[in-house]
Design a protein around this motif. Structure first.
Motif, PDB file in Angstrom:
ATOM      1  N   PHE A 172       4.218  -1.597   8.513  1.00 39.14           N
ATOM      2  CA  PHE A 172       4.757  -1.182   7.044  1.00 39.14           C
ATOM      3  C   PHE A 172       4.755  -1.978   6.581  1.00 39.14           C
ATOM      4  CE2 PHE A 172       8.262  -0.644   4.208  1.00 39.14           C
ATOM      5  CZ  PHE A 172       8.144   0.005   3.724  1.00 39.14           C
ATOM      6  N   LEU A 173       4.666  -3.312   6.314  1.00 45.34           N
ATOM      7  CA  LEU A 173       4.496  -4.662   5.595  1.00 45.34           C
ATOM      8  C   LEU A 173       3.091  -4.765   4.898  1.00 45.34           C
ATOM      9  CD1 LEU A 173       6.871  -7.083   6.333  1.00 45.34           C
ATOM     10  CD2 LEU A 173       7.086  -5.529   4.876  1.00 45.34           C
ATOM     11  N   TRP A 174       2.415  -4.552   6.312  1.00 50.59           N
ATOM     12  CA  TRP A 174       0.991  -4.524   5.691  1.00 50.59           C
ATOM     13  C   TRP A 174      -0.021  -3.855   4.752  1.00 50.59           C
ATOM     14  CZ3 TRP A 174      -2.793  -1.168   6.781  1.00 50.59           C
ATOM     15  CH2 TRP A 174      -4.714  -1.473   6.709  1.00 50.59           C
ATOM     16  N   PHE A 175       0.650  -2.234   5.101  1.00 49.97           N
ATOM     17  CA  PHE A 175       0.185  -1.234   4.411  1.00 49.97           C
ATOM     18  C   PHE A 175       0.827  -1.172   2.564  1.00 49.97           C
ATOM     19  CE2 PHE A 175       1.414   3.407   2.464  1.00 49.97           C
ATOM     20  CZ  PHE A 175      -0.630   3.594   2.519  1.00 49.97           C
ATOM     21  N   LYS A 176       1.965  -2.051   2.654  1.00 51.52           N
ATOM     22  CA  LYS A 176       2.688  -1.593   1.552  1.00 51.52           C
ATOM     23  C   LYS A 176       1.868  -3.409   0.945  1.00 51.52           C
ATOM     24  CE  LYS A 176       6.356  -3.975  -0.892  1.00 51.52           C
ATOM     25  NZ  LYS A 176       5.855  -5.708  -1.573  1.00 51.52           N
ATOM     26  N   GLN A 177       1.203  -4.479   0.939  1.00 49.16           N
ATOM     27  CA  GLN A 177       0.593  -5.163   0.532  1.00 49.16           C
ATOM     28  C   GLN A 177      -0.487  -4.710   0.433  1.00 49.16           C
ATOM     29  OE1 GLN A 177       1.578  -8.495   3.326  1.00 49.16           O
ATOM     30  NE2 GLN A 177       3.710  -8.491   2.751  1.00 49.16           N
ATOM     31  N   THR A 178      -1.504  -3.833   0.968  1.00 44.34           N
ATOM     32  CA  THR A 178      -2.889  -3.697   1.383  1.00 44.34           C
ATOM     33  C   THR A 178      -2.684  -3.209  -0.269  1.00 44.34           C
ATOM     34  OG1 THR A 178      -2.631  -2.125   3.177  1.00 44.34           O
ATOM     35  CG2 THR A 178      -3.304  -4.242   3.199  1.00 44.34           C
ATOM     36  N   ARG A 179      -1.622  -1.510  -0.815  1.00 42.24           N
ATOM     37  CA  ARG A 179      -2.193  -1.080  -1.132  1.00 42.24           C
ATOM     38  C   ARG A 179      -1.107  -1.287  -2.175  1.00 42.24           C
ATOM     39  NH1 ARG A 179      -5.337  -0.280   1.493  1.00 42.24           N
ATOM     40  NH2 ARG A 179      -6.107   1.819   2.561  1.00 42.24           N
ATOM     41  N   SER A 180      -1.133  -2.522  -2.812  1.00 38.85           N
ATOM     42  CA  SER A 180       0.168  -2.800  -3.402  1.00 38.85           C
ATOM     43  C   SER A 180      -0.283  -2.232  -5.369  1.00 38.85           C
ATOM     44  CB  SER A 180       0.861  -4.591  -3.478  1.00 38.85           C
ATOM     45  OG  SER A 180      -0.979  -5.014  -4.513  1.00 38.85           O
ATOM     46  N   GLY A 181      -1.732  -1.733  -5.374  1.00 38.64           N
ATOM     47  CA  GLY A 181      -1.640  -1.403  -6.836  1.00 38.64           C
ATOM     48  C   GLY A 181      -1.236  -0.229  -6.641  1.00 38.64           C
ATOM     49  N   LYS A 182      -0.592   0.968  -5.832  1.00 35.49           N
ATOM     50  CA  LYS A 182      -0.551   1.937  -5.824  1.00 35.49           C
ATOM     51  C   LYS A 182       0.739   2.408  -5.532  1.00 35.49           C
ATOM     52  CE  LYS A 182      -4.574   4.228  -4.517  1.00 35.49           C
ATOM     53  NZ  LYS A 182      -5.820   4.887  -3.191  1.00 35.49           N
ATOM     54  N   TRP A 183       2.103   1.238  -5.411  1.00 36.31           N
ATOM     55  CA  TRP A 183       3.204   1.343  -4.976  1.00 36.31           C
ATOM     56  C   TRP A 183       4.063   1.850  -6.060  1.00 36.31           C
ATOM     57  CZ3 TRP A 183       5.971   1.798  -0.055  1.00 36.31           C
ATOM     58  CH2 TRP A 183       5.202   1.461   0.655  1.00 36.31           C
ATOM     59  N   ARG A 184       3.142   1.658  -7.918  1.00 36.86           N
ATOM     60  CA  ARG A 184       4.170   1.797  -9.056  1.00 36.86           C
ATOM     61  C   ARG A 184       3.777   3.306  -8.951  1.00 36.86           C
ATOM     62  NH1 ARG A 184       2.990  -4.142  -8.690  1.00 36.86           N
ATOM     63  NH2 ARG A 184       5.177  -5.137  -8.985  1.00 36.86           N
ATOM     64  N   THR A 185       3.563   3.495  -8.749  1.00 34.98           N
ATOM     65  CA  THR A 185       2.727   5.217  -9.014  1.00 34.98           C
ATOM     66  C   THR A 185       4.044   5.760  -8.039  1.00 34.98           C
ATOM     67  OG1 THR A 185       0.965   5.400  -7.350  1.00 34.98           O
ATOM     68  CG2 THR A 185       0.690   4.581  -9.844  1.00 34.98           C
ATOM     69  N   LYS A 186       3.803   7.695  -8.843  1.00 30.55           N
ATOM     70  CA  LYS A 186       4.194   8.365  -8.240  1.00 30.55           C
ATOM     71  C   LYS A 186       3.553   9.039  -6.099  1.00 30.55           C
ATOM     72  CE  LYS A 186       6.473  11.135 -12.202  1.00 30.55           C
ATOM     73  NZ  LYS A 186       6.411  12.573 -12.381  1.00 30.55           N
ATOM     74  N   ALA A 187       2.329   8.666  -6.851  1.00 30.04           N
ATOM     75  CA  ALA A 187       1.874   8.792  -4.980  1.00 30.04           C
ATOM     76  C   ALA A 187       1.866   7.267  -4.026  1.00 30.04           C
ATOM     77  CB  ALA A 187       0.203   8.434  -5.278  1.00 30.04           C
ATOM     78  N   GLY A 188       2.755   6.077  -4.496  1.00 35.34           N
ATOM     79  CA  GLY A 188       3.458   5.821  -3.934  1.00 35.34           C
ATOM     80  C   GLY A 188       4.851   6.202  -2.920  1.00 35.34           C
ATOM     81  N   LYS A 189       5.324   6.818  -3.945  1.00 35.14           N
ATOM     82  CA  LYS A 189       6.687   6.957  -3.573  1.00 35.14           C
ATOM     83  C   LYS A 189       6.169   8.686  -1.841  1.00 35.14           C
ATOM     84  CE  LYS A 189      10.079   7.094  -6.937  1.00 35.14           C
ATOM     85  NZ  LYS A 189      10.855   7.611  -7.861  1.00 35.14           N
ATOM     86  N   LYS A 190       5.455   9.758  -3.235  1.00 27.93           N
ATOM     87  CA  LYS A 190       5.197  10.445  -2.308  1.00 27.93           C
ATOM     88  C   LYS A 190       4.322  10.327  -0.476  1.00 27.93           C
ATOM     89  CE  LYS A 190       3.599  13.818  -5.749  1.00 27.93           C
ATOM     90  NZ  LYS A 190       2.993  14.863  -6.689  1.00 27.93           N
ATOM     91  N   GLY A 191       3.645   9.197  -0.646  1.00 27.04           N
ATOM     92  CA  GLY A 191       3.317   8.637   0.331  1.00 27.04           C
ATOM     93  C   GLY A 191       4.478   7.810   1.305  1.00 27.04           C
ATOM     94  N   LEU A 192       5.610   7.462   1.031  1.00 29.64           N
ATOM     95  CA  LEU A 192       6.662   6.853   1.830  1.00 29.64           C
ATOM     96  C   LEU A 192       7.063   8.450   2.024  1.00 29.64           C
ATOM     97  CD1 LEU A 192       8.487   3.742  -0.987  1.00 29.64           C
ATOM     98  CD2 LEU A 192       7.250   4.637   1.384  1.00 29.64           C
ATOM     99  N   LEU A 193       7.948   9.483   1.428  1.00 29.42           N
ATOM    100  CA  LEU A 193       8.035  10.542   1.607  1.00 29.42           C
ATOM    101  C   LEU A 193       7.358  11.277   2.882  1.00 29.42           C
ATOM    102  CD1 LEU A 193      10.029  12.728   1.400  1.00 29.42           C
ATOM    103  CD2 LEU A 193       8.918  13.861  -0.035  1.00 29.42           C
ATOM    104  N   PHE A 194       6.045  11.013   2.732  1.00 33.01           N
ATOM    105  CA  PHE A 194       5.318  11.559   4.083  1.00 33.01           C
ATOM    106  C   PHE A 194       5.819  10.840   6.026  1.00 33.01           C
ATOM    107  CE2 PHE A 194       2.048  11.204   6.408  1.00 33.01           C
ATOM    108  CZ  PHE A 194       1.488  12.917   7.138  1.00 33.01           C
ATOM    109  N   PHE A 195       5.624   9.384   5.324  1.00 32.14           N
ATOM    110  CA  PHE A 195       6.145   8.317   6.317  1.00 32.14           C
ATOM    111  C   PHE A 195       7.217   8.664   6.810  1.00 32.14           C
ATOM    112  CE2 PHE A 195       8.065   4.598   7.676  1.00 32.14           C
ATOM    113  CZ  PHE A 195       7.797   4.362   8.694  1.00 32.14           C
ATOM    114  N   MET A 196       8.307   9.377   5.997  1.00 30.30           N
ATOM    115  CA  MET A 196       9.927   8.886   6.272  1.00 30.30           C
ATOM    116  C   MET A 196      10.024  10.444   7.003  1.00 30.30           C
ATOM    117  SD  MET A 196      12.353   8.260   3.762  1.00 30.30           S
ATOM    118  CE  MET A 196      11.932   8.739   2.250  1.00 30.30           C
ATOM    119  N   VAL A 197       9.040  11.957   6.605  1.00 31.42           N
ATOM    120  CA  VAL A 197       9.035  12.924   7.963  1.00 31.42           C
ATOM    121  C   VAL A 197       8.281  13.125   8.723  1.00 31.42           C
ATOM    122  CG1 VAL A 197       8.210  15.293   7.144  1.00 31.42           C
ATOM    123  CG2 VAL A 197       9.458  14.753   5.072  1.00 31.42           C
ATOM    124  N   CYS A 198       7.574  12.469   8.426  1.00 31.26           N
ATOM    125  CA  CYS A 198       6.840  11.979  10.474  1.00 31.26           C
ATOM    126  C   CYS A 198       7.995  11.319  11.010  1.00 31.26           C
ATOM    127  CB  CYS A 198       5.617  11.226   9.907  1.00 31.26           C
ATOM    128  SG  CYS A 198       4.104  12.127   9.382  1.00 31.26           S
TER     129      CYS A 198
END
Length: 500
Positions: A225-251
């Motif tokens: 989880f931390l590796w993915f967060k660090q490699t995608r750090s530019g997208k974590w301040r957008t709504k796409a980041g929230k939707k990615g986290l939501l997808f992770f929690m749903v799975c």
């Protein structure tokens, strides 16, 4: 040729019934929250009136659908409860939660055997009634902890963590008891032979999931989880980041509830431990961000100070420069904070849960209450007596807070020698709150009692079933109403004695 669904406008009667049903669920929830601090009681009442017990405005197919939809809400609120739990606190309070859970299971079953001399229940039928009343409504507990406003998250306090841990254990054991009653009610040789296998399987799966998930989360899921967060750090301040986290929690959520149920234990347990994984990842993420922020601020302050006499002169002229630089960096960071797992859940799921899924869940409990048959002569006063017994049986759980050593303190929670002393005198409010929070039986109690009533060889006859239902209904009223009253009266002092 495959069948085809033909769309057509729904009847106006259906539209009106469903519209006012959803509206009145929330309206009565608000009214009972204002009157008794227990909005769920109003929603259960609406389920009784609109459903099969009284008016039957909702078709049976609708009620079956709402039971499924409401159960999704129950699973989500359990998931949220796990995500709101402090893992370090839970580990320290696990022995206490176990003692509370054992008391909440064994005392109601033991007192239920009094039904044999009082009301001529056969011993096996007394056990079946006790099994139904040994449960604790996990959904009700979590709703009560989330509802009252204390100015802090009581679910993350020691009191709330101990209570949630005990309620989850009660639910897992209640699931095992429901399987036992179902097999005993078959009264067949194959059912008796399968009994031990079912019990062993449920216990093994319950412990196995916990033992496997701990190293899996710590050494695989967490670092990944931390590796993915660090490699995608530019997208974590957008709504796409929230939707990615939501997808992770749903799975994670769907995988855990499916895995636990198909493996042979309660899906509510799967939802809870999925929430614990989210709690761990959220804390890990927050800790990493704090460390990164601190290093960034130190580097920026070092750069601004520079070297040599110019830097020295600047530091002397602006003694608070480093403080202002730190505030500036913090401000820039807070303008676009990266989304967190819990923040994403609160953004997308919590409004849906509060205004739609939970009202439907508590309304669906009302469908299963045989309202008119309850009002039969002797069943009323017998049910009242049994409800009083079962109220004291669960309220006894609160005694553990008076005698337990508070984690993190150097002394015991108190003793009964010469009366309650020390922390025990301060902890009595928390003990009362915990006891009342454990009283509500709700959906689990109704499920077990209906299993006992509907098996091929019934373990409860009609009158015994109605007496048990009386106790379940009254306890589900007394518990939430008591918690709401005490929270209003005592506020933050409910966690006095080191239970904050």
């Amino acid at each position: 040729m495959p069948s085809q669904f033909i769309y057509h406008d729904p009847p106006i009667a259906s539209l009106l019934i469903l519209s006012n049903y959803f509206y009145f669920l929330n309206l009565f929830g608000w009214a009972f929250e204002w009157l008794l601090s227990a909005g769920l009681l109003g929603q259960i009442l609406i389920g009784i009136v609109w459903g099969s017990p009284l008016a039957e405005w909702l078709h049976v197919e609708w009620q079956e659908t709402f039971v499924v939809v409401g159960y999704i809400g129950l699973l989500l609120v359990v998931f949220e409860g796990g995500a709101s739990t402090s893992l370090s606190t839970l580990t320290g309070l696990l022995p206490l939660s176990t003692c509370i859970a054992l008391s909440g299971l064994l005392v109601p079953i033991a007192l239920s055997f009094l039904l044999t001399p009082m009301f001529n229940f056969p011993l096996l039928h007394s056990f079946a009634a006790g099994a139904a009343l040994s449960s604790t409504s996990l959904g009700t507990v979590l709703t009560l902890l989330s509802g009252p406003s204390l100015g802090f998250d009581i679910k993350r306090s020691k009191l709330g963590t101990a209570l949630l841990g005990a309620a989850v254990m009660d639910d897992v054991v209640a699931f095992i008891l429901s399987e036992i009653l179902s097999l005993v009610g078959e009264n067949t040789e194959s059912g008796a032979m399968a009994l031990g296998g079912h019990i062993g399987r449920a216990i093994g799966v319950t412990f196995g999931f916990g033992f496997v998930l701990i190293p899996l989360t710590r050494w695989i899921i967490g670092p990944g989880f931390l590796w993915f967060k660090q490699t995608r750090s530019g997208k974590w301040r957008t709504k796409a980041g929230k939707k990615g986290l939501l997808f992770f929690m749903v799975c994670l959520f769907m995988g855990m509830i499916a895995g636990t149920r198909y493996a042979g234990t309660s899906p509510l347990y799967g939802a809870y431990i999925a929430g614990l994984v989210v709690s761990y990842l959220n804390d890990l993420d927050t800790m990493t961000d704090h460390q990164a922020g601190r290093l960034s601020q130190e580097a920026e302050m070092t750069t601004m100070r520079g070297t040599g006499s110019d830097s020295l002169h600047m530091d002397q002229a602006e003694p608070n420069l480093s403080i202002r630089a730190s505030r500036t960096a913090s401000s820039n960071h807070s303008d676009q904070p990266h989304p967190t797992l819990i923040g994403t859940f609160e953004h997308y799921i919590t409004p849906l849960l509060i205004y739609f899924l939970l009202p439907i869940f508590f309304g669906s409990i009302g469908y299963s209450i045989p309202f008119i048959p309850l009002w039969r002569g002797k069943n009323i006063w017998r049910g009242l007596i049994y409800a009083i017994l079962m109220t004291f049986a669960k309220a006894f759980c609160g005694v553990w807070l008076l005698v337990w050593k508070v984690p993190g303190s150097g002394s015991a929670g108190g003793t009964f020698v010469g009366g309650l002393k020390g922390r025990a005198r301060e902890s009595w409010r928390g003990a009362v709150l915990l006891g009342f929070a454990m009283i509500a039986r709700g959906e689990i109690g109704l499920l077990i009692s209906q299993i006992a009533y509907s098996t091929p060889e019934p373990l409860l006859d009609e009158d015994e079933f109605l007496i048990t239902i009386w106790a379940i209904v009254l306890c589900t009223i007394i518990g939430p109403a008591g918690v709401g009253y005490f929270v209003k009266r005592w506020g933050k002092s409910v966690v006095d004695g080191g239970w904050d």
